[in-house]
Design a protein around this motif. Structure first.
Motif, short mmCIF file in Angstrom:
data_model
loop_
_atom_site.label_atom_id
_atom_site.label_comp_id
_atom_site.label_asym_id
_atom_site.label_seq_id
_atom_site.Cartn_x
_atom_site.Cartn_y
_atom_site.Cartn_z
N ALA B 52 0.84 -1.21 0.00
CA ALA B 52 0.00 0.00 0.00
C ALA B 52 0.87 1.25 0.00
O ALA B 52 0.64 2.18 0.75
N LEU B 53 1.89 1.27 -0.85
CA LEU B 53 2.82 2.40 -0.84
C LEU B 53 2.33 3.58 -1.67
O LEU B 53 2.48 4.72 -1.30
N PHE B 54 1.76 3.28 -2.85
CA PHE B 54 1.28 4.35 -3.72
C PHE B 54 -0.22 4.20 -3.89
O PHE B 54 -0.68 3.42 -4.70
N THR B 55 -0.97 4.95 -3.10
CA THR B 55 -2.43 4.74 -3.12
C THR B 55 -3.13 5.75 -4.03
O THR B 55 -4.34 5.84 -4.02
N GLU B 56 -2.36 6.50 -4.80
CA GLU B 56 -2.98 7.58 -5.57
C GLU B 56 -3.81 7.13 -6.78
O GLU B 56 -4.78 7.78 -7.14
N ALA B 57 -3.43 6.05 -7.43
CA ALA B 57 -4.19 5.58 -8.60
C ALA B 57 -4.26 4.07 -8.57
O ALA B 57 -3.42 3.43 -7.95
N ARG B 58 -5.23 3.50 -9.29
CA ARG B 58 -5.39 2.05 -9.17
C ARG B 58 -4.18 1.29 -9.73
O ARG B 58 -3.80 0.25 -9.24
N ARG B 61 -1.45 1.59 -7.10
CA ARG B 61 -1.76 0.87 -5.87
C ARG B 61 -1.54 -0.63 -6.08
O ARG B 61 -0.99 -1.31 -5.24
#
Lengths: 378, 95
Positions: B52-58, B61
């Protein structure tokens, strides 16, 4: 004999330190820049290595095969009867459908990953959330969270529990709910799943199972666990990407700085070498003295830089990298990485930071020290 | 105290610090086994595939689940616009 040698080296160190202290500003400046370079390199190396190791360990438990259905090049819902069509494929021990998706929460401008809690029958009005969501929304167990469904209906859920903060690296943005509510919230009809998960008993059979799957279900795309692990093995590879561009810039700046300092010996340093030779120092002594100078600076910079990087990555949660990694994301996991450091890693770092400096400084010194003292002093 | 002695004491202390990091790392690796258990158990239970490091885009993510050309998936001429896109490598199959 040995004692004499050691005493001589100690005198040389004494002299070198006095010489460095005479040029205090310059020496401290060099030490600071050098330490910063080692700090950056060591931080990136320690961080990426530990993160990759941690990801590898955790994701070992992820499903062997995930089957996505593709429609017009995009991931589409997969009918549950595909489970029957897969039937009794040899080697597949378990197969089930997963329901998951994303929910954009306009209140905090964050994306949540919503999943159904496996086979566990969760109560319809309760959800379990990751600690990242709890932090962003200021929620605790017993509080309520309202989500708006596909057709505008508002659903209120009681927070039944928070996911263990130790698993935050994989669960910061997770929201678990019952499958029935998930279907109502996102309008997913019964008989459809987001994707399918297959377990294969023998890892050597995975490829064979995938081959059969692509023949049996040509509109699907199987994703293997080894692909998942490979993705995270190459993630943050600091040899590529913008981080590398930034690092290369600063390393090159340091190399040219060190080279310039070392090769273009200042008039003062040349005079110093000339005087030393004139008062009877041998070329080897001058070289030894300059070797110690390089050692004192590079070894101090290496050890201070490495220790600072270790504290930064493993005790301050690599906070300097956080703004870079966070990007535009609102939810960011708070995790404390486990230090996966070994002697080899330390030795590699030492080799790439200390050795080039010693080599870069010793050659021009040798050139100056073999010339005639009279010529040097002029 | 002679300058060389002061220096050698400092080097010794720094060296002890460096060795201490190795000891600390080994110690924390042992402790981490139980911590990792809860993460691994959750990964196993839910079939998780990504960090769950980059939750900005699907597609940032769930890197491993993204479409085949995820950087351009939003619409036909969409450019990659998320900052994490500059940190990540293109998928293995495209290299």
């Amino acid at each position: 004999m040995m004692w004499l040698f050691l005493r001589k080296q100690k005198h040389l160190i004494d002299y070198t330190l006095s010489s460095l202290l005479r040029r205090m500003g310059k020496s401290l400046g060099l030490l600071a820049v050098y330490t910063l370079i080692v700090f950056m390199l060591a931080s990136v190396t320690l961080f990426t290595h530990a993160l990759r190791k941690e990801a590898g360990l955790m994701l070992q438990a992820s499903p062997e095969i995930i089957v996505q259905r593709m429609q017009a090049g995009r991931h589409a819902l997969i009918p549950a009867d595909y489970l029957q069509r897969i039937g009794r494929l040899r080697g597949v021990t378990q197969k089930e459908g997963r329901l998951w998706g994303y929910y954009y929460d306009p209140a905090v401008k964050a994306n949540y990953t919503i999943m159904t809690a496996g086979q566990v029958a969760a109560p319809l009005t309760e959800i379990i959330i990751g600690t990242g969501i709890a932090r962003a929304r200021g929620l605790a167990v017993g509080d309520y969270l309202t989500l708006r469904s596909q057709n505008g209906e508002a659903f209120s859920f009681e927070i039944a529990a928070l996911l263990d903060e130790k698993s935050e690296l994989v669960s910061a943005d997770l929201l678990l709910m019952s499958p029935q509510v998930f279907r109502r919230l996102f309008n997913v009809p019964e008989g459809f799943y987001t994707d399918l998960v297959l377990s294969v008993r023998n890892p050597r059979e995975v490829r064979k199972v995938v081959e059969k799957l692509t023949l049996l279900l040509p509109d699907t795309r199987p994703i293997l666990r080894e692909e998942v692990l490979r993705t995270y093995d190459s993630v943050f590879s600091w040899r590529q990407g913008i981080l590398f561009v930034l690092l290369t810039g600063s390393i090159l700046a340091f190399v040219s700085f060190a080279w310039d300092k070392a090769s273009g010996l200042s008039a003062e340093e040349r005079r110093e070498i000339g005087i030393l030779k004139a008062v009877g120092w041998e070329t080897a002594d001058v070289m030894r003295m300059k070797f110690w100078e390089g050692m004192i600076i590079s070894l101090s910079a290496f050890m201070i830089g490495y220790l600072a990087a270790y504290a930064h990555v493993f005790y301050a949660s690599a906070s300097l990298f956080e703004p870079v990694l966070k990007g535009w994301a609102v939810l960011y996991p708070q995790f404390r990485l486990t230090p996966f450091v070994d002697g080899l890693q330390l030795a590699t770092l030492l080799f790439f930071t200390v050795l080039p400096y010693i080599v870069a400084t010793i050659i021009p010194i040798w050139r100056t020290s073999i010339t005639d003292p009279d010529a040097v002093m002029r | 105290m002679r300058k060389s002695n002061t220096f050698l004491v400092c080097v010794f202390l720094l060296l002890v610090g460096c060795i201490a990091t190795l000891v600390d790392a080994t110690h924390r690796m042992h402790l981490a086994v139980s911590d990792a258990e809860s993460g691994t158990a959750l990964v196993r239970q839910l079939g998780l595939t990504d960090l769950a490091l980059f939750t900005e885009a699907r597609y940032t993510r769930h890197l491993s689940q993204s479409d085949l050309h995820s950087a351009f998936q939003d619409h036909p001429v969409a450019l990659e616009h998320f900052p994490s896109g500059s940190l990540l490598l293109p998928p293995q199959r495209m290299q």
